[in-house]
Scaffold this motif. Sequence first.
Motif, PDB file in Angstrom:
ATOM      1  N   ARG A 271       0.830  -1.210   0.000  1.00  0.00           N
ATOM      2  CA  ARG A 271       0.000   0.000   0.000  1.00  0.00           C
ATOM      3  C   ARG A 271       0.864   1.259   0.000  1.00  0.00           C
ATOM      4  NH1 ARG A 271      -4.297  -2.077   4.601  1.00  0.00           N
ATOM      5  NH2 ARG A 271      -5.547  -3.439   3.231  1.00  0.00           N
ATOM      6  N   LEU A 272       1.965   1.208   0.719  1.00  0.00           N
ATOM      7  CA  LEU A 272       2.875   2.358   0.729  1.00  0.00           C
ATOM      8  C   LEU A 272       3.560   2.538  -0.619  1.00  0.00           C
ATOM      9  CD1 LEU A 272       4.551   1.925   4.254  1.00  0.00           C
ATOM     10  CD2 LEU A 272       2.802   3.588   3.592  1.00  0.00           C
ATOM     11  N   THR A 273       3.966   1.420  -1.233  1.00  0.00           N
ATOM     12  CA  THR A 273       4.676   1.529  -2.508  1.00  0.00           C
ATOM     13  C   THR A 273       3.769   2.033  -3.621  1.00  0.00           C
ATOM     14  OG1 THR A 273       4.225  -0.797  -3.075  1.00  0.00           O
ATOM     15  CG2 THR A 273       6.266  -0.322  -1.880  1.00  0.00           C
ATOM     16  N   ARG A 275       2.048   4.522  -3.564  1.00  0.00           N
ATOM     17  CA  ARG A 275       2.051   5.988  -3.581  1.00  0.00           C
ATOM     18  C   ARG A 275       3.144   6.544  -4.491  1.00  0.00           C
ATOM     19  NH1 ARG A 275       1.443   7.145   2.981  1.00  0.00           N
ATOM     20  NH2 ARG A 275      -0.521   5.989   3.262  1.00  0.00           N
ATOM     21  N   GLY A 276       4.115   5.729  -4.821  1.00  0.00           N
ATOM     22  CA  GLY A 276       5.217   6.194  -5.655  1.00  0.00           C
ATOM     23  C   GLY A 276       5.181   5.559  -7.031  1.00  0.00           C
ATOM     24  N   THR A 281      10.301   2.614  -7.081  1.00  0.00           N
ATOM     25  CA  THR A 281      10.171   1.844  -5.848  1.00  0.00           C
ATOM     26  C   THR A 281      10.816   0.474  -6.002  1.00  0.00           C
ATOM     27  OG1 THR A 281       8.054   2.960  -5.492  1.00  0.00           O
ATOM     28  CG2 THR A 281       8.561   1.073  -4.088  1.00  0.00           C
ATOM     29  N   SER A 404       2.887   4.784 -12.799  1.00  0.00           N
ATOM     30  CA  SER A 404       2.312   5.357 -11.586  1.00  0.00           C
ATOM     31  C   SER A 404       0.803   5.342 -11.631  1.00  0.00           C
ATOM     32  CB  SER A 404       2.804   6.800 -11.404  1.00  0.00           C
ATOM     33  OG  SER A 404       2.152   7.427 -10.332  1.00  0.00           O
ATOM     34  N   THR A 406      -0.945   7.099  -9.486  1.00  0.00           N
ATOM     35  CA  THR A 406      -1.330   8.478  -9.207  1.00  0.00           C
ATOM     36  C   THR A 406      -1.428   9.278 -10.484  1.00  0.00           C
ATOM     37  OG1 THR A 406      -0.220   8.374  -7.066  1.00  0.00           O
ATOM     38  CG2 THR A 406      -0.716  10.558  -7.940  1.00  0.00           C
TER      39      THR A 406
END
Length: 418
Positions: A271-273, A275-276, A281, A404, A406
């Motif tokens: 989940r953290l990865t 974001r990038g 990553t 990505s 995002t």
Amino acid sequence: MRSTSAEPDVRTRRRLIAASLVGSIGDGIYVPLTMLFVHSLTGLSLTSIGAGLTVAGLCALAFMPVAGVLIDRFSGRRVLIGVLALRAAGFAAYPLADSYPAFLAIALVVAVGMWASSPSQHALIGEIAQGAERDRLLAWDRSLRNAGMGFGSLAAAGMLAWNGSAGFIGAAVVLATVFAIAAVLVSRIPAVHGGARQPEGTRVGYRQVLADRPYLLITTANFLIAFGYTAQAIALPIFLTRDIGIPNALTGVVFALNTALVAALGVPVARLTLRGRRTRTAALGAFVFALSFAAFAALPHLFSGADAVVAVLAVAVLYTAGELVHSAPSQGLSVQAAPDHLRGRYLATYQLSWSVCRTIAPVLLGFLLDAGQWHLWTVLALMVLTGAAILLHAERVLPAHVVSNTREATTTAQEVMT
């Protein structure tokens, strides 16, 4: 533009996760017992078994391009059901192998099922989910596979306690049952209809895969970084016992620690990865791998006795951190970069980077172990750093939605507003 909002329903997700867990329990039972399992059931010599398993593995590698074609033609779901059923049939037949040709045939069936499982599983995830949800399901798949492998290994240890061949016959029955159950669970996942059509003017089949330079770059990077994963099972136990002097029993603690951390932290770290950027990553994870290899090379010169055990566990945590950071975005890259109409061929090609690595790793890592204490870790560090550099270069030529989530979500939102 691809949407990132498509998510499978709760029942589909649970069935997929359950099938992944059940199948990994079977892998956990079989992998530690492979040589003993076959030797007990067939009575063949260990040399002939090793040669037969190698031949079966190489033949299974040659089948991988066919697996990709089958996935594109029939869907990842159907092929996964087939390969799980194939593995169930293979293990059910092992107790009946009364000749070397029969053993080779069964070993080939099991090997084909094993190698084809991963691309068909990832293709299924690509069929039922998109965008960030794909990454989440891939993270769940990897975490549960580690948990299942750990549980299966414990079950295998219990089976070894049985007298004579009864434990191995029981293992064959259990393995056949486990993979049959996994096949049934996948069959209950709703089929995805209306497969993607091939865009006009594009190359056909594997010609498009071989012409896709960005995908070949991430596949090459994975091939190099994969040696970092194989070193844990092949080279690390010898290094720890021979060069650091750790008791054989304690080497299992290192593997248990790695398995537990990946199973527990795989999804939260994924989940953290998300974001990038996937490329950066994954490259960061490879860099952490390289740091852990440098630390392993230094251990024999800095620690001994009880201090060495503590130091080894600390470096093992660092190694596991590299695995956690690298695994989710790298798997995401392989699935997100594969076009829908050729997903099977693309993922079969990517799987070859793992399969070929695992095939040649014993020879290469064994040679490096014989060369000296530092040679192994130096070469591995250089290989994973080269893989990281390739990933960073690939970022320039990969589509935005692959690199990505995002960026993809932002672009989609802008298109909706306009």
